[in-house]
Design a protein around this motif. Structure first.
Motif, PDB file in Angstrom:
ATOM      1  N   MET A  14       3.585 -11.965  -0.433  1.00  0.00           N
ATOM      2  CA  MET A  14       4.868 -11.294  -0.425  1.00  0.00           C
ATOM      3  C   MET A  14       4.876 -10.102  -1.391  1.00  0.00           C
ATOM      4  O   MET A  14       5.568  -9.127  -1.150  1.00  0.00           O
ATOM      5  CB  MET A  14       5.978 -12.290  -0.778  1.00  0.00           C
ATOM      6  N   LYS A  15       4.062 -10.195  -2.465  1.00  0.00           N
ATOM      7  CA  LYS A  15       4.014  -9.103  -3.437  1.00  0.00           C
ATOM      8  C   LYS A  15       3.510  -7.818  -2.784  1.00  0.00           C
ATOM      9  O   LYS A  15       4.065  -6.741  -3.019  1.00  0.00           O
ATOM     10  CB  LYS A  15       3.128  -9.488  -4.619  1.00  0.00           C
ATOM     11  N   LEU A  72       8.433  -0.794  -0.843  1.00  0.00           N
ATOM     12  CA  LEU A  72       8.907   0.149  -1.871  1.00  0.00           C
ATOM     13  C   LEU A  72       8.228   1.507  -1.705  1.00  0.00           C
ATOM     14  O   LEU A  72       8.871   2.555  -1.847  1.00  0.00           O
ATOM     15  CB  LEU A  72       8.655  -0.413  -3.271  1.00  0.00           C
ATOM     16  N   HIS A  73       6.953   1.482  -1.396  1.00  0.00           N
ATOM     17  CA  HIS A  73       6.199   2.709  -1.156  1.00  0.00           C
ATOM     18  C   HIS A  73       6.798   3.462   0.031  1.00  0.00           C
ATOM     19  O   HIS A  73       7.016   4.673  -0.023  1.00  0.00           O
ATOM     20  CB  HIS A  73       4.732   2.344  -0.893  1.00  0.00           C
ATOM     21  N   CYS A  74       7.070   2.738   1.088  1.00  0.00           N
ATOM     22  CA  CYS A  74       7.664   3.328   2.285  1.00  0.00           C
ATOM     23  C   CYS A  74       9.058   3.880   1.971  1.00  0.00           C
ATOM     24  O   CYS A  74       9.424   4.967   2.415  1.00  0.00           O
ATOM     25  CB  CYS A  74       7.741   2.280   3.393  1.00  0.00           C
ATOM     26  N   VAL A  91       4.458   1.786  11.488  1.00  0.00           N
ATOM     27  CA  VAL A  91       5.469   0.790  11.858  1.00  0.00           C
ATOM     28  C   VAL A  91       6.529   0.680  10.775  1.00  0.00           C
ATOM     29  O   VAL A  91       7.734   0.611  11.062  1.00  0.00           O
ATOM     30  CB  VAL A  91       4.817  -0.579  12.154  1.00  0.00           C
ATOM     31  N   SER A  92       6.108   0.691   9.530  1.00  0.00           N
ATOM     32  CA  SER A  92       7.050   0.578   8.424  1.00  0.00           C
ATOM     33  C   SER A  92       8.003   1.775   8.384  1.00  0.00           C
ATOM     34  O   SER A  92       9.221   1.604   8.265  1.00  0.00           O
ATOM     35  CB  SER A  92       6.285   0.469   7.099  1.00  0.00           C
ATOM     36  N   ALA A 115      12.759  -3.641   6.749  1.00  0.00           N
ATOM     37  CA  ALA A 115      11.329  -3.307   6.750  1.00  0.00           C
ATOM     38  C   ALA A 115      10.488  -4.316   5.962  1.00  0.00           C
ATOM     39  O   ALA A 115       9.306  -4.497   6.270  1.00  0.00           O
ATOM     40  CB  ALA A 115      11.108  -1.908   6.199  1.00  0.00           C
ATOM     41  N   LEU A 116      11.068  -4.969   4.971  1.00  0.00           N
ATOM     42  CA  LEU A 116      10.300  -5.922   4.155  1.00  0.00           C
ATOM     43  C   LEU A 116       9.668  -7.035   4.999  1.00  0.00           C
ATOM     44  O   LEU A 116       8.453  -7.241   4.924  1.00  0.00           O
ATOM     45  CB  LEU A 116      11.160  -6.492   3.027  1.00  0.00           C
ATOM     46  N   PRO A 117      10.429  -7.755   5.825  1.00  0.00           N
ATOM     47  CA  PRO A 117       9.776  -8.788   6.645  1.00  0.00           C
ATOM     48  C   PRO A 117       8.825  -8.202   7.696  1.00  0.00           C
ATOM     49  O   PRO A 117       7.841  -8.843   8.064  1.00  0.00           O
ATOM     50  CB  PRO A 117      10.938  -9.548   7.294  1.00  0.00           C
TER      51      PRO A 117
END
Length: 133
Positions: free
Chosen positions: A1-2, A9-11, A68-69, A112-114
């Protein structure tokens, strides 16, 4: 998950830079709603890709790890902006502009996280980039 959190966060950084610059540019040039969305999306992809490319120096890996992100964030972000009454037409000096942008990016991050987590879990997205290092 990290890793998914870091990737998202980068995205978010690349998308935020592109979104703000696109909206500023479209507002300054009076491009209207379609121009604002187009400029913001194009610049979000540009800066999202640029942030990765400067590290990996490979267009193929950059596109594979970020597309995709960024697309997810841009779809959610712009949908929210278009759904908030007056947000797309708000000027840079209007609190609605900044409030709706901040909330739209926060929601886009949450969606976007999941997506990034699933990609990494299946060896795609940022996992592809990290396997090259």
């Amino acid at each position: 998950m990290k890793l998914a959190l870091q990737a998202t966060l980068h995205c978010l950084l690349g998308c935020s830079i592109g979104e703000v610059l696109g909206m500023v540019l479209a507002t300054a040039l009076d491009w209207g709603n379609a121009g604002s969305v187009a400029a913001s999306v194009a610049l979000a992809f540009f800066f999202g890709y640029l942030l990765t490319y400067r590290v990996v120096r490979s267009i193929r890996i950059t596109v594979a790890s970020e597309s995709v992100s960024i697309a997810t964030m841009e779809l959610v972000d712009n949908a929210f902006i278009l759904l908030v009454p007056g947000a797309i037409a708000a000027g840079l000096g209007d609190g609605l502009f900044w409030w709706s942008l901040a909330v739209s990016l926060a929601i886009a991050f949450a969606v976007a996280l999941p997506v990034n987590w699933l990609q990494i879990r299946h060896g795609r997205g940022h996992a592809a980039m990290h396997s090259m290092h």
